[in-house]
Every structure is written in structure tokens, then in C-alpha cells.
Design an enzyme around this catalytic site. Structure first.
Site, PDB file in Angstrom:
ATOM      1  N   ASN A   9       0.879  -1.168   0.000  1.00  0.00           N
ATOM      2  CA  ASN A   9       0.000   0.000   0.000  1.00  0.00           C
ATOM      3  C   ASN A   9       0.917   1.219   0.000  1.00  0.00           C
ATOM      4  OD1 ASN A   9      -1.806   2.044   0.496  1.00  0.00           O
ATOM      5  ND2 ASN A   9      -2.350   1.375   2.574  1.00  0.00           N
ATOM      6  N   LYS A  11       0.181   4.223  -0.305  1.00  0.00           N
ATOM      7  CA  LYS A  11      -0.456   5.425   0.262  1.00  0.00           C
ATOM      8  C   LYS A  11      -0.179   6.624  -0.656  1.00  0.00           C
ATOM      9  CE  LYS A  11      -0.236   3.262   4.736  1.00  0.00           C
ATOM     10  NZ  LYS A  11      -0.209   3.381   6.185  1.00  0.00           N
ATOM     11  N   HIS A  96      -9.578   1.334   4.723  1.00  0.00           N
ATOM     12  CA  HIS A  96      -8.319   1.545   5.435  1.00  0.00           C
ATOM     13  C   HIS A  96      -8.568   2.522   6.591  1.00  0.00           C
ATOM     14  CE1 HIS A  96      -4.257   2.702   6.417  1.00  0.00           C
ATOM     15  NE2 HIS A  96      -3.865   1.595   5.813  1.00  0.00           N
ATOM     16  N   GLU A  98      -6.946   4.929   7.677  1.00  0.00           N
ATOM     17  CA  GLU A  98      -6.696   6.339   7.354  1.00  0.00           C
ATOM     18  C   GLU A  98      -7.901   6.943   6.637  1.00  0.00           C
ATOM     19  OE1 GLU A  98      -2.925   5.663   5.417  1.00  0.00           O
ATOM     20  OE2 GLU A  98      -2.103   5.028   7.352  1.00  0.00           O
ATOM     21  N   GLU A 168      -5.694  -4.746  10.458  1.00  0.00           N
ATOM     22  CA  GLU A 168      -4.635  -3.756  10.694  1.00  0.00           C
ATOM     23  C   GLU A 168      -4.926  -3.006  11.994  1.00  0.00           C
ATOM     24  OE1 GLU A 168      -2.583  -2.614   6.771  1.00  0.00           O
ATOM     25  OE2 GLU A 168      -4.325  -1.325   6.985  1.00  0.00           O
ATOM     26  N   GLY A 174       2.330   2.264  10.756  1.00  0.00           N
ATOM     27  CA  GLY A 174       3.309   3.333  10.613  1.00  0.00           C
ATOM     28  C   GLY A 174       4.010   3.707  11.901  1.00  0.00           C
ATOM     29  N   SER A 214       3.181  -2.088  10.412  1.00  0.00           N
ATOM     30  CA  SER A 214       4.626  -2.188  10.656  1.00  0.00           C
ATOM     31  C   SER A 214       5.193  -3.578  10.361  1.00  0.00           C
ATOM     32  CB  SER A 214       4.972  -1.763  12.091  1.00  0.00           C
ATOM     33  OG  SER A 214       4.575  -0.414  12.288  1.00  0.00           O
TER      34      SER A 214
END
Ligand code: PGA
Length: 252
Positions: A9, A11, A96, A98, A168, A174, A214
Site C-alpha cells: 500500500n 499510500k 483503510h 486512514e 490492521e 506506521g 509495521s
């Protein structure tokens, strides 16, 4: 047998030129290798058609990171599932954290996106996961079950069977803080059980459930060796071919 998948991904990273260079490098690195999983790269929209051309005929599939919840029309700035499919991409990352957190994507909106993705023959990689506070108050199982239920449980068995789920934990994305192999296995087994209760054992057994947060060359092997972890959704470590390749090779 369910598929093993390693999906990148990207991003909001990489110019078009950088993205093309990365996909070419990855394609070349994979050309003469035996790999035991499917490889997907999730690129920004503007890269999709060019990257799809680069990887055509290779082992690499292409994913969008989002699509609209409308079919077409006056929705300035949006990209529909049919447009994504027309680029040669065959997957789409949906839900996701985010997107949920920064763009207010609700369960209802995601349900619409999943349905449009499926009707355009895209494979949704549907993300679920709890925030730190929810884990610390031991609500993580309830949170994940609700995310699955609210966006996916009205699908027919036949449609659900096309979905890939990605767990996730938001606190691991991250941050360099990975879920332990035991935490990942525990949640993946819970997800599979939740899916079995709704859609039956066979469909649950055939659903690929990826871990994300991560994940890197150093921890992929241990995470993927769990019976219910079928691969990974990789952010930061998918941005360089030499960091992404060992994660793919963790299945060798
Ligand atoms: P990360 O991101 O690997 O950089 O933690 C994973 C993701 O958000 O999909």
C-alpha cells in the site's frame, strides 16, 4: 485452499515516474524467482494504468487504494470502481483506517463501495482494526466484529467469497510497533470464526486474512507462520523493492 497474499500500500507516496521505476524494479526482481504468494501493489489512482502496463504478464497484481461509493456522474474529484477496473487494476483497498479516520468513511459508505467494487469485478481488500484505546479497554474483538458485520454481512455468500480481509490494528500502522505473532493469530482466528458463523466454515476457510501494521522483512516470517495469517498489507516497507521483496519471500 486460500491464497497467500503480500500486498503493498503505497499510500500518498511516489510521483508517477518513481512509481513506475519501483514497479519495474519489482517485476524484474520477481521474474526469475519462485514465489509462493500472490503479489499486489496498491498505487495512487494516477499510477494505476501505467503500472498495470508495466506488470502485465508478470506475477504482480495492481490495486487502487479507494474508489467512490457512486457509480458515475456529478461527483467532482471522485474515481469510480468501473474507472479503476478499466485501468487494468484488479483489486481495491477499502476501509483503510486512514480513510475511516481522516475522510470520515462510515460503515454504510464502505458497504456501498464494496458492492460497487464487486459488481465491477474488483477484489476488495477490506481493512478492519481497532485503535489503541479500544485494545486497552479490551473492546478490540467487538470493534472488529462490528466493522465486518456493518459493511460485509449483507453480502451474499457468493459475493463474500471474493473478499480479502486485512486486519490492521491502528496502533501498529506506521508506528514501528507490530502486533505480536500471538496477538495477530488470536485476532485472525477470531475473524475467521466470525466469518464462519455468518457465511459457513468453507467460505471462512477459503478467505485470505492479511495482517498489516509495521510488517517488515524482520517480522514477516514470524507473523506469516501463524495458521490464520495468510499474508500482509504492507505500507512503509512496500516503498522500496529491496524491503518489499524479503516480505514476499517470507513465504518461501
Ligand atoms: P505500515 O502500513 O506497514 O506502514 O505500518 C500498513 C498499512 O497501513 O496498510
Amino acid at each position: 485452499m486460500r491464497k497467500k497474499i503480500v500486498a503493498g500500500n503505497w499510500k500518498m507516496n511516489k510521483t508517477l515516474q518513481e512509481g513506475l521505476a519501483l514497479s519495474k524494479e519489482l517485476k524484474e526482481l520477481l521474474e526469475n524467482k519462485t514465489i509462493n504468494c500472490e503479489v499486489v501493489v496498491g498505487t495512487p489512482y494516477i499510477h494505476l494504468s501505467e503500472v498495470a502496463k508495466v506488470v502485465e504478464g508478470s506475477k504482480i497484481h495492481v490495486a487502487a487504494q479507494n474508489c467512490a461509493n457512486k457509480e458515475s456522474g456529478a461527483y467532482t474529484g471522485e474515481i469510480s470502481a468501473s474507472m479503476v477496473a478499466s485501468t487494468g487494476a484488479d483489486h481495491v483497498i477499502l476501509g483503510h483506517s486512514e480513510r475511516r479516520a481522516y475522510y470520515n468513511e462510515t460503515a454504510e459508505l464502505l458497504k456501498e463501495k464494496v458492492e460497487l467494487a464487486l459488481s465491477n469485478k474488483l477484489i476488495p481488500i477490506f481493512c478492519v482494526g481497532e485503535v489503541l484505546e479500544e485494545r486497552e479497554s479490551e473492546k478490540h474483538f467487538d470493534v472488529v466484529a462490528k466493522q465486518l458485520k456493518d459493511s460485509l454481512f449483507e453480502l451474499s455468500k457468493e459475493d463474500f467469497a471474493k473478499i480479502v480481509v486485512a486486519y490492521e490494528p491502528v496502533w501498529a500502522i506506521g508506528t514501528g510497533k507490530t502486533a505480536s505473532a500471538d496477538q495477530a493469530q488470536e485476532m485472525h482466528a477470531f475473524i475467521r470464526k466470525t466469518l464462519a458463523d455468518k457465511f459457513g466454515e468453507e467460505i471462512a476457510d477459503n478467505t485470505s486474512i492479511l495482517y498489516g501494521g509495521s510488517c517488515n522483512a524482520g517480522n514477516a516470517k514470524e507473523l506469516f507462520s501463524n495458521p490464520d495469517v495468510d499474508g500482509g498489507l504492507i505500507g512503509g516497507a512496500s516503498l522500496e523493492a529491496d524491503k518489499f521483496l524479503p516480505i514476499i519471500e517470507a513465504f518461501n
